[in-house]
Design a protein around this motif. Structure first.
Motif, short mmCIF file in Angstrom:
data_model
loop_
_atom_site.label_atom_id
_atom_site.label_comp_id
_atom_site.label_asym_id
_atom_site.label_seq_id
_atom_site.Cartn_x
_atom_site.Cartn_y
_atom_site.Cartn_z
N SER A 90 -10.66 39.04 -19.16
CA SER A 90 -10.59 37.63 -18.78
C SER A 90 -9.63 37.42 -17.61
O SER A 90 -8.73 38.23 -17.36
N LEU A 91 -9.83 36.32 -16.91
CA LEU A 91 -9.00 36.01 -15.76
C LEU A 91 -7.54 35.87 -16.14
O LEU A 91 -6.65 36.38 -15.43
N ASP A 92 -7.24 35.19 -17.24
CA ASP A 92 -5.84 35.00 -17.62
C ASP A 92 -5.17 36.32 -18.00
O ASP A 92 -4.00 36.54 -17.66
N ALA A 93 -5.88 37.22 -18.67
CA ALA A 93 -5.30 38.52 -19.03
C ALA A 93 -5.04 39.35 -17.78
O ALA A 93 -4.00 40.00 -17.66
N PHE A 94 -5.98 39.31 -16.84
CA PHE A 94 -5.81 40.06 -15.59
C PHE A 94 -4.60 39.55 -14.81
O PHE A 94 -3.77 40.33 -14.34
N THR A 114 4.89 31.20 -16.20
CA THR A 114 3.61 30.93 -15.55
C THR A 114 2.48 31.37 -16.46
O THR A 114 2.48 32.50 -16.96
N ALA A 115 1.53 30.48 -16.70
CA ALA A 115 0.43 30.81 -17.61
C ALA A 115 -0.65 29.74 -17.56
O ALA A 115 -0.40 28.60 -17.15
N GLY A 145 -5.79 24.99 -13.42
CA GLY A 145 -5.37 25.30 -14.79
C GLY A 145 -4.11 26.12 -14.92
O GLY A 145 -3.62 26.32 -16.04
N LEU A 146 -3.58 26.63 -13.81
CA LEU A 146 -2.39 27.47 -13.90
C LEU A 146 -1.13 26.60 -13.87
O LEU A 146 -0.96 25.78 -12.98
N PHE A 147 -0.25 26.81 -14.83
CA PHE A 147 1.03 26.10 -14.90
C PHE A 147 2.15 27.05 -14.51
O PHE A 147 2.14 28.23 -14.88
N SER A 148 3.13 26.51 -13.79
CA SER A 148 4.24 27.36 -13.36
C SER A 148 5.47 26.51 -13.11
O SER A 148 5.49 25.30 -13.36
N THR A 149 6.53 27.15 -12.61
CA THR A 149 7.77 26.47 -12.26
C THR A 149 8.12 26.81 -10.82
O THR A 149 7.60 27.77 -10.24
N ALA A 150 9.05 26.06 -10.24
CA ALA A 150 9.48 26.34 -8.88
C ALA A 150 10.10 27.73 -8.77
O ALA A 150 9.91 28.43 -7.77
N VAL A 151 10.85 28.13 -9.79
CA VAL A 151 11.49 29.45 -9.76
C VAL A 151 10.45 30.56 -9.76
O VAL A 151 10.53 31.52 -8.98
N ASP A 152 9.45 30.44 -10.61
CA ASP A 152 8.40 31.46 -10.65
C ASP A 152 7.61 31.50 -9.34
O ASP A 152 7.26 32.58 -8.84
N LEU A 153 7.30 30.33 -8.78
CA LEU A 153 6.56 30.32 -7.53
C LEU A 153 7.38 30.89 -6.39
O LEU A 153 6.82 31.46 -5.45
#
Length: 216
Positions: A52-56, A70-71, A116-124
């Motif tokens: 799946s895309l999310d697992a990859f 991020t997920a 659909g992807l959620f993240s934070t400023a630090v992760d980005l």
């Protein structure tokens, strides 16, 4: 945005609608903001990777870069920490918070290559650093391929999934050299390879816009 979600109530039904959609212009003749190409690319990636895309993405990108926040489909315990995106009065009939705003991506189960992807400023910032420093995640030639402005159609500012500076984009006045950002709405990741510098911009603009529409 194509409103497949109005008729397709399952992932398979929506994908079938994407597969049979006819071309509206010859390849290379017109640049158009559209989710369809990304949806098709995501399906191709899943079939090539056999997962799946999310697992990859979790294995190859997020874990590799230490992007721990991020997920796709964030767990329910985190949803109250995420600003609401929209008061959806036509499709889901509730305030959408901590789940994908895009209706087509919602039908696809919240995991989609266009939304659909959620993240934070630090992760980005971790991701931006990898894009600005070849070898961290991707080879230099891969980054060049992704970020090189396309030759067709004539005058386009688009690259592969990214945009580049143009007179119509205000952020280009700030980052003028090698600026890149994902095509999309209510979020931007801008990068200037000559400094290097990055700018993360997040809003819940659709929520505010639709609230204002409801007051008319």
């Amino acid at each position: 945005m194509k409103t497949y979600f109005l008729k397709a109530r399952t992932c398979d039904e929506l994908l079938q609608s994407v597969f049979i959609m006819p071309l509206v212009a010859n390849p290379g003749a017109r640049a158009e903001y559209s989710d369809i190409g990304f949806i098709l690319l995501g399906i191709a990636l899943e079939r090539l990777a056999d997962e799946s895309l999310d697992a990859f993405c979790q294995r190859e990108i997020f874990a590799a870069l230490g992007m721990t926040n991020t997920a796709f489909n964030p767990p329910s315990k985190l949803r109250t920490q995420i600003p609401p995106t929209v008061d959806d009065r036509s499709f889901r009939h509730r305030i959408v918070q901590g789940e994908v705003f895009d209706e087509n991506a919602s039908v696809l189960g919240g995991v989609a290559p266009h939304a659909g992807l959620f993240s934070t400023a630090v992760d980005l910032a971790q991701f931006a650093n990898a894009m600005l420093n070849p070898g961290t995640l991707l080879r230099r030639e891969t980054i060049v391929l992704f970020t090189h402005r396309e030759a067709m159609p004539a005058g386009t500012s688009r690259a592969l999934g990214w945009d580049t500076p143009s007179a119509t984009l205000a952020v280009g006045k700030i980052f003028r050299h090698g600026i890149l950002w994902p095509l999309g709405v209510h979020r931007n990741l801008s990068m200037d390879r000559s400094r290097p510098a990055t700018l993360d911009h997040f809003t819940n603009q659709p929520h505010v816009a639709r609230l204002l529409e409801s007051c008319d």
